[in-house]
Design a protein around this motif. Structure first.
Motif, PDB file in Angstrom:
ATOM      1  N   HIS A   1     121.663  20.775   9.953  1.00 26.01           N
ATOM      2  CA  HIS A   1     122.924  20.960  10.396  1.00 26.01           C
ATOM      3  C   HIS A   1     122.752  21.312  11.717  1.00 26.01           C
ATOM      4  N   PHE A   2     122.398  21.466  12.271  1.00 21.97           N
ATOM      5  CA  PHE A   2     121.677  22.007  14.085  1.00 21.97           C
ATOM      6  C   PHE A   2     122.153  20.263  14.727  1.00 21.97           C
ATOM      7  N   VAL A   3     120.786  19.720  14.011  1.00 22.73           N
ATOM      8  CA  VAL A   3     120.335  18.188  14.685  1.00 22.73           C
ATOM      9  C   VAL A   3     121.628  17.016  13.766  1.00 22.73           C
TER      10      VAL A   3
ATOM     11  N   TYR B   1     130.459  13.524   6.642  1.00 17.39           N
ATOM     12  CA  TYR B   1     129.514  12.572   7.105  1.00 17.39           C
ATOM     13  C   TYR B   1     128.311  14.200   6.981  1.00 17.39           C
ATOM     14  N   GLN B   2     128.362  14.782   7.817  1.00 15.15           N
ATOM     15  CA  GLN B   2     127.343  15.650   7.986  1.00 15.15           C
ATOM     16  C   GLN B   2     127.068  16.239   6.505  1.00 15.15           C
ATOM     17  N   ARG B   3     127.937  16.923   6.019  1.00 13.56           N
ATOM     18  CA  ARG B   3     127.414  17.417   4.939  1.00 13.56           C
ATOM     19  C   ARG B   3     126.700  16.937   3.771  1.00 13.56           C
TER      20      ARG B   3
ATOM     21  N   ILE C   1     118.663  11.533   9.738  1.00 14.44           N
ATOM     22  CA  ILE C   1     120.080  12.600   9.643  1.00 14.44           C
ATOM     23  C   ILE C   1     120.814  11.688   9.571  1.00 14.44           C
ATOM     24  N   HIS C   2     120.876  10.802  10.963  1.00 16.33           N
ATOM     25  CA  HIS C   2     121.899   9.832  11.298  1.00 16.33           C
ATOM     26  C   HIS C   2     121.856   8.599  11.220  1.00 16.33           C
TER      27      HIS C   2
END
Ligand SMILES: Nc1ncnc2c1ncn2[C@@H]1O[C@H](COP(=O)(O)OP(=O)(O)O)[C@@H](O)[C@H]1O
Ligand SMILES: [Mg+2]
Lengths: 323, 245
Positions: A96-98, A108-110, A148-149
């Protein structure tokens, strides 16, 4: 996608990368191969905008790493050598930090964190601190961090070093998976690595680019010829006559007698690289009534080329002063 | 590069970085050790004042806190960049879409947070004084403001020294040397000719802290501390950019 023009990097006094140029196409999986100290990490640090080259141009997605570092970094995933992650964070929190530092939108992150957990197989270690992870899990978290992105370009520095064969296989499977959709560059000093994963390989040695091509292509391109081993059985067979006859076969450059071994009269021939002389050799033997017992074409492997190209260093290391 | 640095000095990323730094502090024992040591030492001098001198005042507390800060600040800042350089994590951090300024600023803010929390604990002493006596409000406000400003400048300079080396002990010693020099300068005035005396006095922590502790908030004192802070942050961020050359 990537264009490197006459890139040179000098660390006070040490010439780490010496006038390298190459291009990488969208969607390619490129392997950087070279012995330790060849300049692989340095090249990757420049591509990831960690540091600028001393001279030359590096253009990624139409943008220069010198002027548009921030935009390039947004669309790039990097896993440095030795996987320097934040040890004090639990895996889930780290991901999550990244995501946050990459500025992903929370929903979107989740979603992406969930996907990374699945793709990289992290379910069992979500709440463990990064420092407690095995080398294999640490590497998977490193990959998750780089992906992750959902970047277009992924750069992995020695992604399988220090792993056991099982872990290597797992990481390679993952690399295969992303490599299908993304532009991926990985470095390694181990040959089977590039043969297993890459569409294309660039061999660098002492900062210079010494070869660039498809792994199978590279073998014949660099070696001027291929080797043929041929063996005849039986008595009353004239070695000198056979050698002379074989020289006349199309594509054969040289014939060397290797003596007898286990009742076979053996020869080693060198053939031009694009010609397969086996059929002609077989026909000739059949015509003359020579009992052909062995016929084998050896393509030089990437291993041979690698050794040939980098032998200078290996010898220097072996015979140089202990340091 | 410089254009982008200016336009995106504060983005959302900085809070992710800031939280990470705070977590790093409270995950290691550093935060607890330095806070405890500070509070014990400051508390000791505060109690001495009450029982030996028979005065319920914060004056000695503020005075001694300056000296303790000279040790406390380097202990807080030494790891900030040195540790990331030693472990290699900085290499990954700078390839994220964050600017050098954001990295430096988030680390400074985390160090300042630790320092502010520590100072907040000393309100216990403040309340004791309020109950037992009649403290001068201006002096108390000026005293705390002075410590915060000194902390800001010290953390910025400590962040810079932490960018100079991978070795945290070296970073500590460098920061301590700088802060101790600034702390001691005004004690050396008597050995100096008057011509440079004024300059040296202006450069010292003590001169400005004394002004503030009188309850006088003068822009020259604020300017002094903020200049040092900006200087430290700029040098640290420059070092980050330089390391890539
Ligand atoms: N930060 C540095 N300072 C000085 N020399 C360096 C630095 N990093 C790498 N080198 C030197 O540059 C050369 C290339 O190193 P590197 O890119 O790490 O090679 P590889 O990753 O192929 O092993 C080596 O001779 C290495 O000693
Ligand atoms: Mg390397």
């Amino acid at each position: 996608m990537i264009s490197v023009e006459r890139m040179t990097k000098r660390y006070d006094g040490i010439l780490a990368v010496d006038d390298i140029s190459f291009e990488v196409q969208q969607g390619e999986v490129l392997g950087f191969l070279g012995p330790n100290g060849a300049g692989k990490t340095t090249t990757m640090k420049i591509l990831t905008c960690y540091m600028p080259p001393t001279s030359g141009n590096v253009i990624i997605g139409g943008k220069s790493v010198m002027q548009h570092s921030l935009e390039i970094r947004q669309n790039l995933g990097y896993l440095p050598e030795d996987t320097p992650l934040y040890n004090f964070m639990p895996v889930l929190e780290y991901l999550h930090f990244v995501g946050q530092i990459r500025g992903l939108d929370p929903a979107y992150q989740r979603k992406r964190v969930g996907e990374m957990i699945e793709v990289c197989g992290l379910e069992d270690v979500l709440h463990r601190d990064v420092r407690e992870l095995s080398r294999g899990y640490r590497q998977r978290v490193g990959l998750a961090q780089a992906l992750i992105h959902d970047p277009d370009l992924i750069i992995l520095d020695e992604p399988t070093s220090g792993l056991d064969p099982n872990q290597i296989a797992q990481i390679r499977t993952m690399i295969h998976e992303f490599g299908r959709k993304k532009t991926l560059i990985l470095s390694t000093h181990i040959l089977p690595e590039v043969q297993a994963t890459c569409d294309r390989v660039i061999i660098i040695n002492r900062g210079r680019l010494v070869a660039d091509g498809r792994p199978d292509e590279l073998a014949s391109r660099l070696h001027g010829f291929q080797k043929v081993r041929i063996g005849f059985a039986g008595e009353g067979f004239n070695a000198a006559e056979a050698a002379a006859a074989m020289r006349t076969v199309a594509g054969i450059c040289s014939v060397e007698s290797c003596g007898t071994e286990a009742g076979l009269e053996l020869f080693e021939l060198e053939a031009e690289k694009d010609i397969d002389p086996r059929l002609d050799l077989f026909r000739m033997a059949a015509e003359k009534g020579w009992p052909l017992a062995e016929l084998h074409l050896e393509r030089s492997t990437l291993e041979d080329i690698f050794r040939e190209l980098t032998v200078g260093v290996e010898q220097a290391v072996a015979t140089g002063p202990a340091s | 590069m410089s254009n982008q640095t200016v336009t995106s000095i504060v983005s959302g990323n900085i809070w992710a970085l800031y939280r990470k730094e705070l977590k790093a502090y409270f995950n290691s024992s550093i935060a607890y050790v330095v806070m405890t040591v500070f509070l014990l030492m400051a508390g000791w001098f505060f109690t001495l004042d009450i029982f030996l001198v028979g005065q319920a005042t914060l004056r000695s507390f503020f005075e001694v806190s300056r000296l303790i800060f000279v040790f406390f600040i380097p202990a807080v800042t030494m790891r900030l960049l040195a540790e990331e350089m030693a472990s290699g994590s900085l290499e990954l951090l700078v390839t994220y879409p964050v600017t050098d300024v954001e990295i430096v600023l988030s680390k400074w803010l985390a160090a300042m947070t630790l320092l502010t929390i520590t100072l907040a604990f000393t309100f216990v002493y403040l309340f004791t004084v309020i109950i037992l006596g009649n403290p001068d409000e201006g002096a108390v406000f000026g005293g705390y403001l002075g410590l915060l400003l000194m902390g800001g400048a010290g953390c910025a300079l400590g962040l810079f020294t932490s960018s100079l080396t991978r070795n945290q002990v070296v970073a500590f010693v460098l920061a301590f040397t700088v802060l101790f020099a600034l702390f001691m300068l005004d004690n050396l005035l008597m050995f100096m000719p008057a011509s440079i005396g004024a300059l040296v006095e202006y450069l010292s922590f003590g001169y400005h802290l004394d002004n503030l502790s009188r309850g006088v908030i003068d822009s020259r004192d604020l300017l002094y501390f903020s200049s040092l802070t900006v200087l430290g942050l700029a040098l640290a961020s420059d070092r980050l950019a330089d390391r890539r050359e």
